[in-house]
Motif scaffolding. Structure first.
Motif, PDB file in Angstrom:
ATOM      1  N   ARG A  49       0.863  -1.176   0.000  1.00  0.00           N
ATOM      2  CA  ARG A  49       0.000   0.000   0.000  1.00  0.00           C
ATOM      3  C   ARG A  49       0.906   1.235   0.000  1.00  0.00           C
ATOM      4  NH1 ARG A  49      -4.275  -1.295   4.753  1.00  0.00           N
ATOM      5  NH2 ARG A  49      -5.046   0.783   4.197  1.00  0.00           N
ATOM      6  N   MET A  50       0.650   2.155  -0.919  1.00  0.00           N
ATOM      7  CA  MET A  50       1.505   3.319  -1.111  1.00  0.00           C
ATOM      8  C   MET A  50       1.016   4.478  -0.244  1.00  0.00           C
ATOM      9  SD  MET A  50       3.582   2.003  -3.304  1.00  0.00           S
ATOM     10  CE  MET A  50       4.509   3.358  -4.006  1.00  0.00           C
ATOM     11  N   MET A  51       1.895   4.946   0.637  1.00  0.00           N
ATOM     12  CA  MET A  51       1.546   6.006   1.586  1.00  0.00           C
ATOM     13  C   MET A  51       2.447   7.214   1.308  1.00  0.00           C
ATOM     14  SD  MET A  51      -0.507   3.866   3.116  1.00  0.00           S
ATOM     15  CE  MET A  51      -1.030   4.338   4.770  1.00  0.00           C
ATOM     16  N   GLY A  52       1.853   8.250   0.727  1.00  0.00           N
ATOM     17  CA  GLY A  52       2.621   9.439   0.384  1.00  0.00           C
ATOM     18  C   GLY A  52       2.344  10.572   1.358  1.00  0.00           C
ATOM     19  N   PHE A  53       3.361  11.403   1.595  1.00  0.00           N
ATOM     20  CA  PHE A  53       3.201  12.500   2.561  1.00  0.00           C
ATOM     21  C   PHE A  53       3.744  13.803   1.992  1.00  0.00           C
ATOM     22  CE2 PHE A  53       3.281   8.541   4.895  1.00  0.00           C
ATOM     23  CZ  PHE A  53       2.115   8.650   5.631  1.00  0.00           C
ATOM     24  N   GLN A  54       2.871  14.802   1.988  1.00  0.00           N
ATOM     25  CA  GLN A  54       3.242  16.145   1.579  1.00  0.00           C
ATOM     26  C   GLN A  54       3.459  17.010   2.813  1.00  0.00           C
ATOM     27  OE1 GLN A  54      -0.243  16.900  -1.212  1.00  0.00           O
ATOM     28  NE2 GLN A  54       1.439  17.084  -2.670  1.00  0.00           N
ATOM     29  N   ALA A  55       4.206  18.091   2.647  1.00  0.00           N
ATOM     30  CA  ALA A  55       4.339  19.067   3.726  1.00  0.00           C
ATOM     31  C   ALA A  55       3.041  19.860   3.809  1.00  0.00           C
ATOM     32  CB  ALA A  55       5.513  19.994   3.448  1.00  0.00           C
ATOM     33  N   ALA A  56       2.618  20.179   5.027  1.00  0.00           N
ATOM     34  CA  ALA A  56       1.315  20.823   5.228  1.00  0.00           C
ATOM     35  C   ALA A  56       1.182  22.141   4.457  1.00  0.00           C
ATOM     36  CB  ALA A  56       1.075  21.057   6.718  1.00  0.00           C
ATOM     37  N   GLY A  57       2.290  22.868   4.304  1.00  0.00           N
ATOM     38  CA  GLY A  57       2.239  24.131   3.571  1.00  0.00           C
ATOM     39  C   GLY A  57       2.333  23.964   2.068  1.00  0.00           C
TER      40      GLY A  57
ATOM     41  N   GLY B  33      -3.846   2.816  -0.636  1.00  0.00           N
ATOM     42  CA  GLY B  33      -3.009   3.613   0.259  1.00  0.00           C
ATOM     43  C   GLY B  33      -3.607   4.964   0.580  1.00  0.00           C
ATOM     44  N   MET B  34      -2.745   5.946   0.815  1.00  0.00           N
ATOM     45  CA  MET B  34      -3.225   7.293   1.134  1.00  0.00           C
ATOM     46  C   MET B  34      -2.147   8.317   0.805  1.00  0.00           C
ATOM     47  SD  MET B  34      -2.844   7.905   5.253  1.00  0.00           S
ATOM     48  CE  MET B  34      -3.962   6.614   5.768  1.00  0.00           C
ATOM     49  N   ILE B  35      -2.579   9.554   0.618  1.00  0.00           N
ATOM     50  CA  ILE B  35      -1.668  10.687   0.570  1.00  0.00           C
ATOM     51  C   ILE B  35      -2.146  11.670   1.624  1.00  0.00           C
ATOM     52  CG2 ILE B  35      -0.752  12.598  -0.810  1.00  0.00           C
ATOM     53  CD1 ILE B  35      -0.998  10.823  -3.284  1.00  0.00           C
ATOM     54  N   ASP B  36      -1.288  11.932   2.592  1.00  0.00           N
ATOM     55  CA  ASP B  36      -1.640  12.766   3.739  1.00  0.00           C
ATOM     56  C   ASP B  36      -0.605  13.887   3.840  1.00  0.00           C
ATOM     57  OD1 ASP B  36      -2.898  13.697   6.006  1.00  0.00           O
ATOM     58  OD2 ASP B  36      -2.532  11.905   7.223  1.00  0.00           O
TER      59      ASP B  36
END
Length: 364
Positions: A215-223, A263-266
């Motif tokens: 499962r692909m879990m991607g993370f961006q910076a909040a800004g 997965g998710m991108i959070d």
């Protein structure tokens, strides 16, 4: 084992022929480092591994795509390549263009690029042009110029970049004997890398070389979280400069990777990224650039929220998670210094040093 570069290792999976002149700096074959202390600090069920892409030749994962992009640009007769960059792409493009003997032009947002990366592009002889604008504006300009002039675009919208970067997934599966991890956590900026890894995992699985898909879990910076927010961010901001991108070029394919894999991108805050940046350095001895730590910050956030409490591992009793560390910490030394403690200054006397260490001089 001699590492001849990822095109030589995975030639059968890549769009090259027997006559293609390969431009390589012996990239790829980066270590997959077990991180038991980090896993234990986050959740008792986690078995964490770090794919340390900072040990590629120019210090980031961009070399995987760039060996392919420059190889194909040369094969197609180009004598000049161009990219927009927040740093790592410029360093990689400049190095591989130098290796190929062709000219490299780099557009960067003024004042928004870590010095460690800018210095690399310049030392390799690239022509660096700063614009009064952000990365997204730089990429728009590069796309237009490359469409109208004999210049090869080597950003991640170049399909050959994705082809090269997918080999990271091949390496992970090869290291685990074809057993797919439960989850892969990674930073998301321009979103080419999550796109590429998912392509690699699917290709190996389709060939029967793996037992499943993570499962692909991607993370961006909040800004700088346009995919999470659902709309472009006109003025993206985060200290993690490599993912300071408000309108990712590979947005659609990143969403496909998320959705197809379950997965998710959070998003994670700058404070969460800073904490993760220090945590991995102090628990496992691995120095990554701030954007890389978004993968660990995301994993920590999921752990705190109880996400893994009800997850059933694909195999055994541990949840196997791969965190992609996209770049080396020396790419951004200013942030490393800012995150570190000030050194103590004492007279050259043994007693003062022993006092700092909590030892009694009487014990000597």
């Amino acid at each position: 084992m001699h590492n001849a570069g990822l095109i030589a290792r995975y030639r059968e999976h890549l769009p090259v022929s027997d006559t293609t002149r390969i431009i390589t700096l012996n990239e790829g074959s980066t270590p997959l480092v077990a991180a038991p202390a980090l896993g234990a600090a986050l959740h008792p069920k986690l078995e964490v591994y770090l794919k340390y892409e900072g040990l590629n030749p120019t210090g980031s994962f961009k070399d995987r795509g760039m060996t392919m992009a420059i190889t194909k640009a040369l094969e197609e007769g180009y004598e000049m390549v161009m990219c927009a960059s927040t740093g790592n792409t410029s360093a990689s493009a400049a190095a591989y263009a130098a290796r190929a003997g062709i000219k490299c032009i780099v557009l960067i947002p003024q004042g928004k690029i870590a010095l460690g990366k800018l210095s690399q592009a310049m030392v390799h002889g690239a022509q660096v042009i700063q614009i009064h604008g952000n990365f997204d504006e730089a990429l728009t300009l590069v796309r237009k110029i490359c469409e109208n002039f004999p210049v090869a675009l080597v950003n991640s919208i170049n399909p050959f970049r994705i082809e090269g970067q997918k080999t990271g997934a091949f390496e992970i599966l090869d290291d685990f004997g074809g057993v797919a991890p439960d989850f892969q956590c990674m930073p998301v900026g321009n979103a080419g890398n999550i796109t590429a890894y998912w392509k690699g995992y699917r290709e190996y699985h389709a060939l029967g070389k793996s037992d499943g898909l993570p499962r692909m879990m991607g993370f961006q910076a909040a800004g700088s979280a346009p995919i999470v927010l659902g709309h472009p961010v006109l003025e993206p901001h985060t200290f993690a400069t490599a993912i300071r991108i408000g309108n990712p070029a590979s947005w659609k394919t990143a969403e496909e990777a998320r959705d197809q894999s379950g997965g998710m991108i959070d998003m994670v805050t700058d404070d969460e990224i800073r904490d993760a940046y220090k945590l991995v350095a102090r628990t496992e001895g691995i120095f990554c650039e701030p954007a890389s730590a978004a993968s660990i910050a995301g994993l920590a956030k999921l752990s705190r929220e109880g996400f893994f409490d009800t997850v059933t591992p694909r195999q055994g009793d541990r949840i196997r998670v791969i965190c992609i560390l996209t770049g080396h910490g020396l790419k951004d030394p200013d942030n490393a210094i800012a995150a570190a403690s000030e050194p103590y200054t004492v007279e050259p006397k043994e007693e003062q040093i022993l006092e700092l260490l909590g030892f009694s001089p009487a014990l000597v």
